[in-house]
Scaffold this motif. Structure first.
Motif, PDB file in Angstrom:
ATOM      1  N   SER A  43      26.004  55.395  87.014  1.00 26.63           N
ATOM      2  CA  SER A  43      24.715  55.981  87.382  1.00 26.63           C
ATOM      3  C   SER A  43      24.566  57.297  86.627  1.00 26.63           C
ATOM      4  O   SER A  43      25.528  57.825  86.084  1.00 26.63           O
ATOM      5  CB  SER A  43      24.699  56.236  88.892  1.00 26.63           C
ATOM      6  N   THR A  44      23.369  57.824  86.625  1.00 27.52           N
ATOM      7  CA  THR A  44      23.152  59.135  86.002  1.00 27.52           C
ATOM      8  C   THR A  44      23.309  60.256  87.024  1.00 27.52           C
ATOM      9  O   THR A  44      22.941  61.393  86.759  1.00 27.52           O
ATOM     10  CB  THR A  44      21.752  59.224  85.364  1.00 27.52           C
ATOM     11  N   GLN A  45      23.874  59.936  88.160  1.00 25.45           N
ATOM     12  CA  GLN A  45      24.061  60.932  89.232  1.00 25.45           C
ATOM     13  C   GLN A  45      25.440  60.726  89.855  1.00 25.45           C
ATOM     14  O   GLN A  45      25.821  59.603  90.165  1.00 25.45           O
ATOM     15  CB  GLN A  45      22.973  60.750  90.305  1.00 25.45           C
ATOM     16  N   THR A  46      26.183  61.808  90.050  1.00 19.76           N
ATOM     17  CA  THR A  46      27.472  61.706  90.730  1.00 19.76           C
ATOM     18  C   THR A  46      27.235  61.528  92.231  1.00 19.76           C
ATOM     19  O   THR A  46      26.224  61.995  92.755  1.00 19.76           O
ATOM     20  CB  THR A  46      28.333  62.959  90.482  1.00 19.76           C
ATOM     21  N   PRO A  47      28.157  60.876  92.952  1.00 18.75           N
ATOM     22  CA  PRO A  47      27.961  60.667  94.386  1.00 18.75           C
ATOM     23  C   PRO A  47      28.057  61.959  95.196  1.00 18.75           C
ATOM     24  O   PRO A  47      27.537  62.042  96.308  1.00 18.75           O
ATOM     25  CB  PRO A  47      29.072  59.694  94.774  1.00 18.75           C
ATOM     26  N   GLN A  48      28.727  62.956  94.647  1.00 12.28           N
ATOM     27  CA  GLN A  48      28.830  64.274  95.274  1.00 12.28           C
ATOM     28  C   GLN A  48      28.967  65.302  94.168  1.00 12.28           C
ATOM     29  O   GLN A  48      29.228  64.953  93.023  1.00 12.28           O
ATOM     30  CB  GLN A  48      30.028  64.339  96.214  1.00 12.28           C
ATOM     31  N   VAL A  49      28.810  66.563  94.491  1.00 11.40           N
ATOM     32  CA  VAL A  49      28.917  67.610  93.477  1.00 11.40           C
ATOM     33  C   VAL A  49      30.364  67.671  92.973  1.00 11.40           C
ATOM     34  O   VAL A  49      31.308  67.674  93.758  1.00 11.40           O
ATOM     35  CB  VAL A  49      28.489  68.984  94.049  1.00 11.40           C
ATOM     36  N   ILE A  50      30.514  67.686  91.666  1.00 11.20           N
ATOM     37  CA  ILE A  50      31.821  67.737  91.014  1.00 11.20           C
ATOM     38  C   ILE A  50      31.859  68.968  90.120  1.00 11.20           C
ATOM     39  O   ILE A  50      30.916  69.237  89.372  1.00 11.20           O
ATOM     40  CB  ILE A  50      32.066  66.470  90.173  1.00 11.20           C
ATOM     41  N   GLU A  51      32.958  69.722  90.192  1.00 10.05           N
ATOM     42  CA  GLU A  51      33.121  70.894  89.329  1.00 10.05           C
ATOM     43  C   GLU A  51      33.370  70.424  87.894  1.00 10.05           C
ATOM     44  O   GLU A  51      34.212  69.571  87.644  1.00 10.05           O
ATOM     45  CB  GLU A  51      34.278  71.752  89.816  1.00 10.05           C
ATOM     46  N   TRP A  52      32.623  71.005  86.970  1.00 11.26           N
ATOM     47  CA  TRP A  52      32.728  70.670  85.550  1.00 11.26           C
ATOM     48  C   TRP A  52      33.246  71.899  84.833  1.00 11.26           C
ATOM     49  O   TRP A  52      32.529  72.875  84.634  1.00 11.26           O
ATOM     50  CB  TRP A  52      31.353  70.255  85.041  1.00 11.26           C
ATOM     51  N   LEU A  53      34.506  71.877  84.429  1.00 11.68           N
ATOM     52  CA  LEU A  53      35.163  73.029  83.827  1.00 11.68           C
ATOM     53  C   LEU A  53      35.093  72.945  82.313  1.00 11.68           C
ATOM     54  O   LEU A  53      35.423  71.921  81.713  1.00 11.68           O
ATOM     55  CB  LEU A  53      36.629  73.055  84.277  1.00 11.68           C
ATOM     56  N   SER A  54      34.635  74.031  81.690  1.00 12.08           N
ATOM     57  CA  SER A  54      34.556  74.088  80.228  1.00 12.08           C
ATOM     58  C   SER A  54      34.854  75.507  79.776  1.00 12.08           C
ATOM     59  O   SER A  54      34.954  76.427  80.577  1.00 12.08           O
ATOM     60  CB  SER A  54      33.161  73.677  79.749  1.00 12.08           C
ATOM     61  N   ASP A  55      34.991  75.659  78.459  1.00 10.47           N
ATOM     62  CA  ASP A  55      35.172  77.006  77.926  1.00 10.47           C
ATOM     63  C   ASP A  55      33.797  77.680  77.827  1.00 10.47           C
ATOM     64  O   ASP A  55      32.807  77.140  78.286  1.00 10.47           O
ATOM     65  CB  ASP A  55      35.886  76.968  76.583  1.00 10.47           C
ATOM     66  N   LYS A  56      33.761  78.841  77.244  1.00 14.20           N
ATOM     67  CA  LYS A  56      32.503  79.585  77.150  1.00 14.20           C
ATOM     68  C   LYS A  56      31.830  79.409  75.791  1.00 14.20           C
ATOM     69  O   LYS A  56      31.137  80.294  75.315  1.00 14.20           O
ATOM     70  CB  LYS A  56      32.758  81.062  77.441  1.00 14.20           C
ATOM     71  N   GLY A  57      32.006  78.235  75.205  1.00 16.46           N
ATOM     72  CA  GLY A  57      31.330  77.934  73.947  1.00 16.46           C
ATOM     73  C   GLY A  57      29.823  77.934  74.145  1.00 16.46           C
ATOM     74  O   GLY A  57      29.322  77.616  75.227  1.00 16.46           O
ATOM     75  N   SER A  58      29.098  78.270  73.112  1.00 12.06           N
ATOM     76  CA  SER A  58      27.645  78.432  73.235  1.00 12.06           C
ATOM     77  C   SER A  58      26.950  77.164  73.729  1.00 12.06           C
ATOM     78  O   SER A  58      25.984  77.247  74.490  1.00 12.06           O
ATOM     79  CB  SER A  58      27.047  78.889  71.901  1.00 12.06           C
ATOM     80  N   ALA A  59      27.439  75.996  73.344  1.00 11.05           N
ATOM     81  CA  ALA A  59      26.804  74.751  73.791  1.00 11.05           C
ATOM     82  C   ALA A  59      27.003  74.522  75.282  1.00 11.05           C
ATOM     83  O   ALA A  59      26.178  73.886  75.933  1.00 11.05           O
ATOM     84  CB  ALA A  59      27.370  73.569  73.014  1.00 11.05           C
ATOM     85  N   TYR A  60      28.092  75.065  75.838  1.00  9.98           N
ATOM     86  CA  TYR A  60      28.402  74.855  77.253  1.00  9.98           C
ATOM     87  C   TYR A  60      27.748  75.883  78.170  1.00  9.98           C
ATOM     88  O   TYR A  60      27.480  75.596  79.326  1.00  9.98           O
ATOM     89  CB  TYR A  60      29.920  74.866  77.471  1.00  9.98           C
ATOM     90  N   ILE A  61      27.500  77.089  77.662  1.00 10.01           N
ATOM     91  CA  ILE A  61      26.875  78.112  78.507  1.00 10.01           C
ATOM     92  C   ILE A  61      25.360  78.153  78.339  1.00 10.01           C
ATOM     93  O   ILE A  61      24.679  78.867  79.064  1.00 10.01           O
ATOM     94  CB  ILE A  61      27.484  79.509  78.264  1.00 10.01           C
ATOM     95  N   ASP A  62      24.841  77.359  77.419  1.00  2.00           N
ATOM     96  CA  ASP A  62      23.391  77.251  77.217  1.00  2.00           C
ATOM     97  C   ASP A  62      22.738  76.877  78.556  1.00  2.00           C
ATOM     98  O   ASP A  62      23.188  75.964  79.245  1.00  2.00           O
ATOM     99  CB  ASP A  62      23.137  76.169  76.178  1.00  2.00           C
TER     100      ASP A  62
END
Length: 93
Positions: free
Chosen positions: A37-56
């Protein structure tokens, strides 16, 4: 923005760096693959670095629409580098 385009680029191994469009496309593909699905069943933490594409703001907003809570890792510093090992050694003593 065309998120399907980012998915197509990923599938064809034509990644042109980590642009926001590509990150959003890959994120959508991962959620669809994992949850069917395009939706998770519950909120999930998505951990990434602070790269410009991720903090956009567009990427962070899109992630929330998918059910992800975007979080970033701290920038490594000489002061914090290696502290995990020191803590572990103290616990073993």
């Amino acid at each position: 923005m065309n998120y399907k385009r980012g998915y197509r680029l990923m599938r064809e191994h034509e990644l042109l760096g980590h642009s926001g469009d590509v990150v959003r496309g890959v994120t959508l593909a991962a959620v669809e693959q994992r949850f069917g699905s395009t939706q998770t069943p519950q909120v999930i933490e998505w951990l990434s670095d602070k790269g410009s594409a991720y903090i956009d703001h567009r990427t962070r907003s899109f992630a929330r629409e998918l059910g992800l809570e975007p979080l970033t890792t701290p920038v490594p510093s000489p002061q914090s580098n290696g502290t995990g090992g020191a803590v572990r050694k103290n616990d073993e003593a």
